[in-house]
Design an enzyme around this catalytic site. Structure first.
Site, PDB file in Angstrom:
ATOM      1  N   GLU A 424      -8.525   2.134   3.524  1.00  0.00           N
ATOM      2  CA  GLU A 424      -7.681   2.501   2.391  1.00  0.00           C
ATOM      3  C   GLU A 424      -8.226   1.861   1.121  1.00  0.00           C
ATOM      4  O   GLU A 424      -8.304   0.649   1.003  1.00  0.00           O
ATOM      5  CB  GLU A 424      -6.246   2.015   2.644  1.00  0.00           C
ATOM      6  CG  GLU A 424      -5.313   2.207   1.464  1.00  0.00           C
ATOM      7  CD  GLU A 424      -3.937   1.551   1.687  1.00  0.00           C
ATOM      8  OE1 GLU A 424      -3.711   0.958   2.764  1.00  0.00           O
ATOM      9  OE2 GLU A 424      -3.108   1.647   0.777  1.00  0.00           O
ATOM     10  N   ASP A 497      -3.623  -1.397   4.285  1.00  0.00           N
ATOM     11  CA  ASP A 497      -2.787  -2.548   3.963  1.00  0.00           C
ATOM     12  C   ASP A 497      -1.572  -2.554   4.875  1.00  0.00           C
ATOM     13  O   ASP A 497      -1.122  -1.505   5.322  1.00  0.00           O
ATOM     14  CB  ASP A 497      -2.294  -2.459   2.511  1.00  0.00           C
ATOM     15  CG  ASP A 497      -3.430  -2.642   1.519  1.00  0.00           C
ATOM     16  OD1 ASP A 497      -4.469  -3.215   1.918  1.00  0.00           O
ATOM     17  OD2 ASP A 497      -3.283  -2.202   0.367  1.00  0.00           O
ATOM     18  N   ASP A 499       1.445  -2.554   4.388  1.00  0.00           N
ATOM     19  CA  ASP A 499       2.659  -2.272   3.614  1.00  0.00           C
ATOM     20  C   ASP A 499       3.057  -0.806   3.824  1.00  0.00           C
ATOM     21  O   ASP A 499       2.448  -0.100   4.615  1.00  0.00           O
ATOM     22  CB  ASP A 499       2.425  -2.576   2.128  1.00  0.00           C
ATOM     23  CG  ASP A 499       1.271  -1.752   1.562  1.00  0.00           C
ATOM     24  OD1 ASP A 499       0.847  -0.770   2.230  1.00  0.00           O
ATOM     25  OD2 ASP A 499       0.790  -2.079   0.466  1.00  0.00           O
ATOM     26  N   ASP A 501       2.832   1.863   1.940  1.00  0.00           N
ATOM     27  CA  ASP A 501       1.795   2.854   1.631  1.00  0.00           C
ATOM     28  C   ASP A 501       0.771   2.931   2.747  1.00  0.00           C
ATOM     29  O   ASP A 501       0.331   4.006   3.146  1.00  0.00           O
ATOM     30  CB  ASP A 501       1.060   2.473   0.339  1.00  0.00           C
ATOM     31  CG  ASP A 501       1.848   2.923  -0.885  1.00  0.00           C
ATOM     32  OD1 ASP A 501       2.848   3.652  -0.696  1.00  0.00           O
ATOM     33  OD2 ASP A 501       1.452   2.537  -1.999  1.00  0.00           O
TER      34      ASP A 501
END
Ligand code: TSJ
Length: 639
Positions: A424, A497, A499, A501
């Site tokens: 990412e 990540d 998180d 997203d």
């Protein structure tokens, strides 16, 4: 207990001893899957009774002490005396393969694995309690230590009810876990209710008081509606039925506005996950009907080629449920989950051909909706083939196949040792590029937007830069053309990540792989990288440790003797190349999650829910299911 030491009894114990010595031979494994096999063995006996028209209710209870109780209200296991003065019920629970003798030629679940398994369950349990209501009495018998009778079968009291109740306690020393999974059992219970109309299935979990009831009057239609939930439907549900050559057949069909096919088949209520003759008959019947109807009604022009099977199955959800009497049952393959019975092919082919053609003739508007869908599939297929031929021509002129400029390749030429990191963002991609093992690790940073493949048209998926780069890089084509033998990497590792997203990107990629490169998931080639969440260091920076969860973090905290500080990583970008390499990429230290599909039906539903319009559903799922604190294996559909 004079019967305890006679010769037949000794044989019995030796028989059950064999089961305890090699449980895998009888129930496949002694892990969670094998544990649940015990439930299926007992449950299937009660279901067989319902299937043959006896009893209309089954209760399953998960007790607090990890035992399972299954109750039916059918005829009750026979209690009359058998050979050597032993009651039939006792023979059933203490003799291997004693199933067939009592049943006659009704419908039996599966190819022999089930239905005879009550003695296997007994052998693998520390205790088994049997209560039978039959012939004017309640009878009871208890076994311990894997099949030794504590008591003979005894009349307890007068009763005018009928039915069977079994409670078993799996042996903790045999199974790696004896913790039953509510979801797994519930799924099976609900599936059974879908398959047998008007059968009431109750499941209770005494551990947390959960209770659900499933009962359907038109189960197969409700099953299809369940699978098609939150997908756009193209036609009204079509039901086909016949009884021919002694085989009872039902087929239920629904086309949805998606690009995959989901054909789920059952023989005597047991899933035939490897298909077999009934599925073959279904497919050939369907292709034949749609081609014939289209020709007859000028929906295909003279110059047009015929529809291929994949065209007429795009977006289909089909359930095939057939009942075959025992003497016609034939199974194939290692797991016996592929139907062999040749009559099943002709029976299903015939109902699809005759009944569907009839329904199409009766309802032209519905027929046209389905055929329009097949036409689109055919156009895309023809376009993709044409495009591929052209690109092959172009490639002939160049020595190297042009790959995406973004890929940082690895040196090795062996797919088995090559790893492709899908990373990412560009900055993390840069660190990954520097920190990688040049020999085996290739890096593909994802910059742009990955399209939601649940929504996009196939052409648009091929046009999406990120996905087309992934397709080219993996090198094994896509969709119906996907060829697992040609993959250039045996590990495709999604690195995002930790998180929301990042989770979203994971889901988009997994959805894509699930829909268009499913063998990649089935073969266990897809992984998710797990960057650490914390770094704990002494203030002088002489000692530093990474932690993947709070537990690990507090362990390191307790070991620290000097002053220390904790850094919480919010994304891959906060790590430099060597940190990223050490913690997340290096084979020696990293934690990878292998993505598995445990249950297609459930995965199917979750993917649709996840990728549908409702953002809040998705957020909730991410919060509930992607748990960076405790993860061994991440399964689509099952956590
Ligand atoms: F697996 C098992 F044996 F433990 C078990 C069997 C567990 C449970 C919950 C139910 C059953 C079971 C068996 N329910 N119903 C029956 N029925 C018979 O065994 C039966 C009864 C009568 C006749 C007959 O021909 O009269 C034949 C059968 C097979």
């Amino acid at each position: 207990m004079s019967s305890k030491y006679n010769s037949s009894n000794i044989q019995v114990l030796e028989g059950l001893e064999a089961v305890r010595k090699r449980p895998g031979m009888y129930i496949g494994s002694t892990d969670e899957k094998g544990l649940h096999h015990l439930v299926w063995e007992i449950l299937d006996n009660a279901v067989d009774e319902a299937l043959n028209g006896h009893g209309n209710r089954i209760d399953l209870i998960i007790n607090t002490d990890n035992s399972i109780t299954i109750i039916d209200y059918a005829r009750g296991i026979p209690v009359d005396m058998h050979e050597n003065g032993v009651p039939a019920s006792q023979v059933i629970f203490t003799t291997l393969h004693a199933g067939g003798k009592f049943g006659g030629d009704g419908y039996k679940t599966s190819g022999g694995l089930h239905g005879v398994g009550s003695s296997v369950v007994n052998a693998l349990s520390t205790k088994l309690e049997l209560v039978i209501n039959k012939d004017g009495h309640e009878w009871s018998q208890t076994f311990t230590n894997g099949g030794q009778e504590v008591t003979e079968l005894k009349k307890i009291k007068k009763s005018n009810k009928t039915g069977t109740k079994v409670t078993f306690y799996p042996n903790e020393n045999i199974f790696s876990t004896i913790n039953f999974n509510y979801k797994t059992i519930k799924r099976r219970i609900q599936e059974t209710a879908f398959l047998i109309d008007n059968l009431e299935m109750n499941i209770t979990d005494k551990r947390d008081g959960k209770y659900e009831q499933f009962k359907y009057t038109n189960g197969l239609e409700e099953f299809v509606n369940f699978l098609a939930q939150s997908k756009k439907k193209i036609n009204k549900v079509i039901q086909l039925e016949s009884n021919d050559l002694g085989i009872d057949a039902q087929v239920v069909l629904q086309y949805t506005d998606t690009y995959n096919e989901e054909i789920i088949s059952f023989v005597n209520n047991v899933r035939t996950k490897d298909g077999g003759s009934h599925e073959v008959g279904f497919k050939s019947g369907l292709t034949k009907v749609i081609n014939e109807y289209s020709r007859n009604n000028q929906l295909l022009k003279d110059k047009d080629k015929n529809f291929e099977g994949s065209d007429v199955r795009e977006g289909i959800i089909a359930i095939i449920s057939i009942k075959i009497p025992e003497h016609l049952l034939q199974f194939e393959g290692q797991t016996k989950s592929k139907l062999g019975t040749p009559e099943a092919k002709s029976v299903i082919e015939k109902i699809v051909y005759q009944n569907l053609l009839f329904q199409f003739d009766q309802n032209k508007t519905e027929a046209i909706k389905i055929i329009e869908k097949a036409k689109k599939a055919k156009e895309v297929r023809e376009a993709v083939r044409k495009a591929r031929l052209e690109s092959r021509k172009e490639k002939k002129n160049k020595k190297e196949v042009m790959l995406s400029g973004k890929l940082t390749p690895c040196q090795s030429k062996k797919p088995a040792e090559r790893e492709l990191f899908l990373v990412e963002g560009d900055s993390a991609g840069g660190s990954a590029k520097q920190g990688r093992n040049r020999k085996t690790q290739a890096i593909l940073p994802l910059r742009g937007k990955v399209v939601n493949t649940e929504k996009a048209k196939f052409e648009d998926i091929l046009k999406n830069e990120e996905l087309s780069t992934i397709i080219n890089t993996i090198g094994a084509s896509v969709g119906t053309d996907f060829d697992i033998e040609s993959i250039k990497y045996h590990k495709v590792i999604i690195m995002t990540d930790a998180d929301t997203d990042g989770s979203h990107i994971q889901i988009l990629l997994l959805t894509f792989f699930y829909r268009y490169m499913r063998p990649l998931i089935e073969g266990g080639f897809i992984y998710i990288a797990q960057p650490p969440l914390y770094k704990i260091s002494t203030v002088d920076n002489k000692i530093s440790k990474y932690a993947w969860d709070e537990k690990e973090l507090s362990k390191y905290q307790s070991l620290m003797t000097k002053k220390y500080f904790i850094q919480r990583y919010k994304g891959l970008g906060e790590m430099n190349a060597s940190q990223l390499s050490d913690t997340t990429m290096n084979v020696d230290n990293r934690q990878l999650i292998k993505v598995k599909i445990d249950d297609i039906i459930n995965a199917e539903k979750q993917i649709t829910t996840l990728m549908g319009d409702d953002v809040s559903v998705r957020r909730k799922w991410i919060e509930e299911n992607i748990d960076f604190d405790d993860l061994d294996e991440y399964e689509i559909g099952v956590k």
